[in-house]
Design an enzyme around this catalytic site. Structure first.
Site, PDB file in Angstrom:
ATOM      1  N   GLY A 158      -8.139   9.165   9.193  1.00 34.71           N
ATOM      2  CA  GLY A 158      -8.504   9.254  10.604  1.00 34.71           C
ATOM      3  C   GLY A 158      -9.537  10.307  10.936  1.00 34.71           C
ATOM      4  O   GLY A 158      -9.881  10.496  12.099  1.00 34.71           O
TER       5      GLY A 158
ATOM      6  N   ASN B 284      -9.030   1.876   9.070  1.00 40.04           N
ATOM      7  CA  ASN B 284      -8.339   1.510  10.302  1.00 40.04           C
ATOM      8  C   ASN B 284      -9.026   2.160  11.499  1.00 40.04           C
ATOM      9  O   ASN B 284      -9.655   1.519  12.324  1.00 40.04           O
ATOM     10  CB  ASN B 284      -6.861   1.931  10.209  1.00 40.04           C
ATOM     11  CG  ASN B 284      -6.027   1.435  11.374  1.00 40.04           C
ATOM     12  OD1 ASN B 284      -5.002   0.798  11.198  1.00 40.04           O
ATOM     13  ND2 ASN B 284      -6.431   1.699  12.610  1.00 40.04           N
ATOM     14  N   THR B 285      -8.930   3.492  11.558  1.00 39.67           N
ATOM     15  CA  THR B 285      -9.403   4.222  12.732  1.00 39.67           C
ATOM     16  C   THR B 285     -10.890   4.022  13.023  1.00 39.67           C
ATOM     17  O   THR B 285     -11.288   3.933  14.189  1.00 39.67           O
ATOM     18  CB  THR B 285      -9.108   5.725  12.572  1.00 39.67           C
ATOM     19  OG1 THR B 285      -7.721   5.863  12.220  1.00 39.67           O
ATOM     20  CG2 THR B 285      -9.356   6.490  13.859  1.00 39.67           C
TER      21      THR B 285
ATOM     22  N   ALA C  10      -9.493   5.534   3.572  1.00 40.51           N
ATOM     23  CA  ALA C  10      -9.434   6.649   4.522  1.00 40.51           C
ATOM     24  C   ALA C  10     -10.697   7.501   4.521  1.00 40.51           C
ATOM     25  O   ALA C  10     -11.315   7.723   3.477  1.00 40.51           O
ATOM     26  CB  ALA C  10      -8.232   7.546   4.285  1.00 40.51           C
TER      27      ALA C  10
ATOM     28  N   LYS D 287       0.886  -1.160   0.000  1.00 37.86           N
ATOM     29  CA  LYS D 287       0.000   0.000   0.000  1.00 37.86           C
ATOM     30  C   LYS D 287       0.923   1.209   0.000  1.00 37.86           C
ATOM     31  O   LYS D 287       1.581   1.497   1.005  1.00 37.86           O
ATOM     32  CB  LYS D 287      -0.906   0.013   1.238  1.00 37.86           C
ATOM     33  CG  LYS D 287      -1.665   1.326   1.358  1.00 37.86           C
ATOM     34  CD  LYS D 287      -2.517   1.445   2.600  1.00 37.86           C
ATOM     35  CE  LYS D 287      -2.842   2.910   2.841  1.00 37.86           C
ATOM     36  NZ  LYS D 287      -3.715   3.144   3.977  1.00 37.86           N
TER      37      LYS D 287
END
Lengths: 67, 257
Positions: free
Chosen positions: B159, B207-208, B185, B98
């Site tokens: 995030g 992710n976040t 994202a 990535k």
């Protein structure tokens, strides 16, 4: 005592040594890290023969959490 | 559901999840399980030489089950990103990456010029390159031309949890691209992931949104369902939007009329 730059910090080594020996001395599992010597990645197959000596810049990395 | 195919490799799950910022490693393991994801991102960092007592992340990822996708997060130049990708390949014995080249500290927006340079170098070296980029159809086309195996436009800053900021761009990128489009994202909650998929994205990477939720395991399950729901809705083909009502019950035979 010869010095190398290991992950950005000076590190003393007794004498030139192989990557395998360096990792062993540091207590690192060779299967979980990757090593770069003077900006070039060292292939695992070459850990025994690649020699780290005075003035070398060595980076040792592993995987950490990230996105 | 139809599989996601990247560089000839098939995945049943269209959700890709991260390994950062979880409250604990056991929670992360459960969240990964609940997410149904088959591909998991990891970062590459210097080993802490003075403190080797810390657990290894790989103790918590079953690599026989999950495909590791190392990132080049934190790299600000093409050179740094290329070096990091090469190290990741050696550490993970996989040539998938990535690719991130960050151009601005505050927004973490990518430096697309450097990203293109790094993509060209890594593709030449045989990497499967998945570049994180802005939601710009022209940049995505250039990345595809440079040999990227997928394009990964952001939905919003990393995030931020703001959701898909420019839905139209994601749609256009899907229309222009011949490689998978992975919205990477910006997702904050399940509806954001569904929306990304309804717009035609082939997958979502986050992710976040999971790791930072109060209950990451439940949020992982929600994202699993949301991505599947969004994909099904996209494939099913939504109805056209209309200004006024159209009755769904017969207008004839109403009692007393």
């Amino acid at each position: 005592m010869p010095q190398i730059l290991l992950n950005g910090e000076t590190h003393e080594i007794a004498a030139p040594l192989s990557v395998t020996a360096l990792l062993e001395r540091l207590g690192l599992d060779t299967r979980r890290v990757a090593v770069e010597r003077n900006l070039v990645v060292v292939r695992r197959a070459h850990y025994d023969t690649e020699i780290v000596s005075e003035g070398d810049e060595v980076e040792i990395v592993n995987f950490v959490g990230g996105g | 559901m139809d599989p996601l195919v990247i560089a000839g490799r098939s995945f049943q799950s269209r959700l890709i999840v991260g390994t950062g910022k979880y409250p604990s490693n056991p929670v992360m393991v459960q969240a990964h399980e609940a997410s149904g994801a088959e591909m998991i991102t990891v970062a590459v960092r210097r080993v802490n030489i003075s403190d080797r007592s810390r657990e290894s992340l790989l103790d918590y990822i079953d690599t026989s089950r999950y495909t590791l996708l190392p990132n080049t997060a934190g790299c600000y130049t093409a050179d740094e990103a290329v070096r990091t990708a090469r190290l990741a390949r050696e550490a993970g014995l996989s040539h998938w990456v990535k690719l991130e080249v960050i151009g601005d500290e505050k927004t973490l927006f990518p430096d697309n010029e450097a990203l293109l340079d790094a993509t060209r170098v890594l593709v030449k070296e045989g990497f499967v390159v998945l570049p994180y980029t802005t939601d710009d159809p022209v940049v995505c086309r250039k990345l595809e031309d440079a040999g990227a195996a997928a394009v990964m436009p952001l939905g919003a800053p990393i995030g931020s949890g703001l959701g898909i900021q420019n839905t139209n761009n994601i749609r256009i990128i899907r229309e222009f691209s011949h490689v998978p489009v992975i919205v990477d994202a910006g997702v904050g909650t399940a509806s954001d992931a569904s929306l990304a998929m309804e717009l035609g994205a082939d997958a979502v990477l986050m992710n976040t949104a999971i790791a930072g939720a109060q209950d990451p395991v439940s949020m992982a399950e929600a994202m699993n369902l949301a991505v599947r729901a969004g994909r099904l809705a996209y494939l099913a083909g939504r109805i056209a939007r209309k200004m006024y009502a159209t009755a769904s019950s017969p207008i004839e035979g109403v009692v007393g009329r």
